[in-house]
Design a protein around this motif. Structure first.
Motif, PDB file in Angstrom:
ATOM      1  N   LEU A  73       0.832  -1.204   0.000  1.00 20.94           N
ATOM      2  CA  LEU A  73       0.000   0.000   0.000  1.00 20.94           C
ATOM      3  C   LEU A  73       0.868   1.256   0.000  1.00 20.94           C
ATOM      4  N   LEU A  76       1.903   1.836  -3.514  1.00 23.64           N
ATOM      5  CA  LEU A  76       0.839   2.361  -4.378  1.00 23.64           C
ATOM      6  C   LEU A  76       0.515   3.802  -3.997  1.00 23.64           C
ATOM      7  N   SER A 120      -9.004  -1.470  -3.385  1.00 17.22           N
ATOM      8  CA  SER A 120      -8.918  -2.566  -4.328  1.00 17.22           C
ATOM      9  C   SER A 120      -7.678  -3.426  -4.069  1.00 17.22           C
ATOM     10  N   LEU A 121      -6.553  -2.781  -3.805  1.00 18.36           N
ATOM     11  CA  LEU A 121      -5.339  -3.553  -3.514  1.00 18.36           C
ATOM     12  C   LEU A 121      -5.470  -4.270  -2.171  1.00 18.36           C
ATOM     13  N   ALA A 122      -6.128  -3.627  -1.201  1.00 13.73           N
ATOM     14  CA  ALA A 122      -6.369  -4.292   0.086  1.00 13.73           C
ATOM     15  C   ALA A 122      -7.172  -5.565  -0.137  1.00 13.73           C
ATOM     16  N   HIS A 123      -8.185  -5.482  -0.993  1.00 14.54           N
ATOM     17  CA  HIS A 123      -8.986  -6.664  -1.330  1.00 14.54           C
ATOM     18  C   HIS A 123      -8.087  -7.769  -1.893  1.00 14.54           C
ATOM     19  N   GLN A 124      -7.234  -7.410  -2.806  1.00 15.18           N
ATOM     20  CA  GLN A 124      -6.359  -8.396  -3.432  1.00 15.18           C
ATOM     21  C   GLN A 124      -5.401  -9.018  -2.421  1.00 15.18           C
ATOM     22  N   PRO A 155      -4.153  -9.109  -8.634  1.00 13.74           N
ATOM     23  CA  PRO A 155      -3.657  -7.804  -8.175  1.00 13.74           C
ATOM     24  C   PRO A 155      -3.385  -6.802  -9.291  1.00 13.74           C
ATOM     25  N   SER A 161      -6.626  -5.809 -11.082  1.00 12.14           N
ATOM     26  CA  SER A 161      -7.398  -4.937 -10.222  1.00 12.14           C
ATOM     27  C   SER A 161      -6.853  -3.503 -10.245  1.00 12.14           C
ATOM     28  N   GLN A 178      -8.495   0.090 -11.675  1.00  9.19           N
ATOM     29  CA  GLN A 178      -8.507   1.350 -10.939  1.00  9.19           C
ATOM     30  C   GLN A 178      -7.879   2.486 -11.736  1.00  9.19           C
TER      31      GLN A 178
END
Lengths: 316, 316, 316, 316
Positions: free
Chosen positions: A279, A282, B281-285, D278, D281, D285
């Motif tokens: 995170l 990103l 979205s990355l947290a979901h992944q 990932p 996704s 985004q």
């Protein structure tokens, strides 16, 4: 207890003797003024002579370069934009190390790569002096009002001496550990801050699209597990809170470009230590994209605007 | 003011008459018990008959299916795992709508897509009844001790009636707006929670690698702008706090699989509303990858372990 | 045309005179052998004396350190693991620059930060010699068979001289531009390679879950716009292709740890040039997570396994 | 072998009898024209009457709604924007299923969620007819020139009958497996395409910043492992290739908004099947952020411009 045995006791006792200050930018200028206000004679320099005028009028002595500062002061604070500037100010042709006195205390409040702090500490130590990294949290406002937080890394025995000076400029002076840990704490905090700010912006935007009132959503998050500094103290949605940049077209505050710089440092330290920071990484990219799209000078909470649907067509 | 004009006043006055409860799983079971404790006669059902035994022994009446519940109670709470279950319990062959009475109050505490909540509300409204979505925050512990938080969406006039029941099972009952906004608030909170937890884990891991003591780093973050619920209330690093899953090998708490499910809902609503949620979205992944790598049953704060360097070689 | 005016013409004419080689690891060893095979007398060194034995038996002269190599050869190839090693071999106490002759040609085939290549070039130039960066693509197999691709950065006039040597070790020698562009090309290629490989793995995994036969899916992608090197030449799904690491439990090939290193370099150069690389950055993080979870030694196509659902429970 | 036993043989023999076509948008219009060109009588409808005019002038019979199409044709092609339209056209008040004949062949060329394709197939099967999903790759140009690729899912015995019609409109008709696999293949391809395009754009941008000539970099990538369709066939950097949207200010081609829609479908299927994607996704985004920032109508290769530094200040 420590102090009585210290080889540096002459310097640490010598309160109100000259303090050097190098780097009189937006942050350094008010910091140096606070030293003056507390009665310290200040001897200062900056690569831009005009940056020195105001301080000179207030009574500071201005000299030509860091070496001259080191020649006249055995306690020096540096406040510089980035690693190469720090390297130059310490080890350059007219750098501090050319004339540093044994036992001097050199405090670097720049935000830079902790690896560079360690390098500087080694070079300083070879000259028989002491180096501490002491980056700040808090912006120009906190610098002006003397309310900065300093995160300090270095030899614990020297912390009291550093604290004496830093407490003239800040409300909190926190000892973090060995050299470089001040930078580490600063970088870690700002990485989590960026993640929290983008996360809050995405969440508020999604909630609004789903029909929630933004003030109500902020209230719910703040009483729940979604709570964070960006939701309860610095909310990025215009109209939710007063006295924050989102209420003022994202003027002032902490610029997107500066956040991108700090996230670049976080990324570099993570890469060097082989630490996964998905995170954080990103977040870095998003602030970098914002800089590329014209948000460089806005407060970092403007990520809310960056993510929000924009009506006008761009780049035609 | 609202109440006096309400066509549903007979029902909302009728405290302590039968309350239906559908879905007696880990959460539904203790919730229904709390209704019993508050003196409400409960009439319940579940697809798994054995789930009903304990409640039956405590005095609840057990019936065969949702339609029968609706036949006997004009206030019904549903607590089901996912959207398809809710659709089936409401609109299926033996669903609530087969026998729902005019003026009934149907409260769905499942966490599902707000679009499905809206669909259900329309179908319920056609039958002359009222639907509210009221998902909860807080786990099995909070359900047992009656300390859940309910986030409620629906017609404001009906909120008082819903609150009467929900306050038997929760400490906070928050009105969020139109139907679906309860789900929206829940989903938004959990998305920001996940972002904060992964962010805190990355940050703590990076700080430790850079030489910071984890307790000290947590303290610094918590007095600074990096502060969030995951850093100050539910820290993911073993040894930093007591009484949280990180201190107990990530047992208990809120499972990674459940978090992945909620993030999937957040993603679906974001996709449907064309809202960019890059960190969400990355947290979901990341939670999805954790499920794929064996963390499904651990508390969601175990992302700290997932990111940390592991000595053993895997998958040989 | 260029050559006739060159101050270095004596060296560039002097084919089959001694060539220095520094760094006899997995890659350097077969590369140096190919120089021997082409009739060049090789004078070599490595920090690990045992690495030199095989080459010595084949006729190479082994010396103690880079300075001695530079003392005896005016054309030197270096093949080292990372930036600090390169800095040490060139500028260290027993580094090349201690004894480099004017007009020497120094070719660095290590994969390092292009900024370090530029630094080395400046230092070398001050000594009156020439530096070129020439990182390779292709692994140990290509090094052994002399089929490497060299991406060369440096003064164009010197390219012919470099090509003469490099073509003994590689099938392609591509001139990329000024010093550092060889590294840039290498880093860019590997970043896109990593993105393509993870993307192919995600896509194949998703397709399989949706009921597609993996061979058929690969065929469809390869005749469509999803086609890439990772789908058509190095497919990561076991059973889709023969002769690739996915068919051999991800043994051999290009290790995940090495890919993570190259992506770290890409990230560093992107950070330094303020270039947004969102997918490259996430690819870096994924390979870094894989290293943390035990995949460091497997081929980088094992990301397919990392993303695939795993039955066993981990970390209990 | 299959054919002789087919209960549908009367229909599949009945070449050049009427073919229904529903959805005469940018894609459907040229597709239906190609059926006319191949001598099929076409009976068509669209929710926008003006969309039907051109086809009517070319000899097609226009009717009011899908049910009337089904009343007159036993082979029908549908080409619609999204899942809700497909559901309505098949199962709505005037939908195909109201009047579909036993043994009819219904081919849906829309790009939708494969789960919806499966639902439609079940509903169609109950009426004694056959459903196949056959989404296309290729844009308006390929639709006009009859060069589309069809990816077909459904009962294998019916593939020949579908192929007869589809080959009038496309150059490739690929059988993918059971119902829904046509959609799966389409979605998978486009997810990998998006990843490759963003990856190529990041890589080209980084390389240019590092001093590489873009044409040279493209050439190097295309002879190396970074090669992909976006680098070698549809390069996003203006000036690198001719005849692609990057050479024409990103006009034409495949719109960013359409790519965002397809990535939303990929995300939904990945979420539903609990598959980690990932990069897919994050690609979703990024295209979603681009839509929010004004790129919705540009070709999806304009992500290169989105990532590139922009001089002007935005959103002041």
């Amino acid at each position: 207890m420590y102090g009585s045995m210290s080889p540096f006791s002459s310097r640490s006792m010598a309160s109100k003797t000259q303090v050097g200050f190098i780097g009189l930018g937006n942050m350094g200028n008010p910091m140096a003024k606070n030293l003056l206000k507390h009665g310290y004679p200040v001897i200062a320099t900056d690569v831009f002579p005009e940056s020195c005028k105001e301080l000179q009028e207030l009574g500071a002595q201005i000299v030509d370069n860091p070496a001259e500062v080191a020649d006249k002061a055995d306690r020096i604070v540096t406040m510089l934009p980035s690693s190469p500037n720090v390297i130059d100010v310490y080890t350059g042709a007219n750098g501090i190390l050319k004339k540093v006195k044994k036992g001097s205390l050199l405090i670097d409040s720049s935000t830079i790569d902790p690896a560079v702090s360690k390098e500087m500490a080694l070079a300083v130590e070879k000259m028989g002096a002491v180096f501490m990294d002491a980056p700040v949290s808090g912006g120009v406002g906190a610098a002006t009002s003397g309310k900065l937080t300093f995160m300090v890394g270095g030899v614990e025995e020297e912390f009291t001496a550093a604290q004496e000076l830093l407490s003239c400029m800040g409300a909190n002076v926190v000892y973090c550990g060995a050299v470089g840990t001040g930078q580490a704490a600063k970088i870690c905090n700002n990485m989590l801050l960026a993640i929290g700010m983008i996360g809050t912006s995405e969440t508020m935007n999604l909630g609004i699209r789903l029909g929630l009132d933004p003030k109500l959503l902020a209230k719910i998050l703040n009483m729940s597990s979604g709570r964070c500094w960006s939701s309860d103290t610095y909310n990025p949605v215009p109209g939710v809170m007063e006295g924050v940049p989102s209420g003022n077209n994202y003027q002032g505050g902490f610029g997107t470009q500066l956040m991108a710089k700090d996230l670049g440092l976080a990324q570099a330290t993570a890469t060097n230590t082989k630490t996964p920071v998905p995170l954080g990484s990103l977040a870095h990219q998003i602030y970098r994209m914002m800089c590329a799209r014209g948000y460089a000078g806005k407060d970092f909470s403007s990520v809310f605007m960056f993510l929000r649907e924009d009506e006008k067509e761009e780049g035609q």
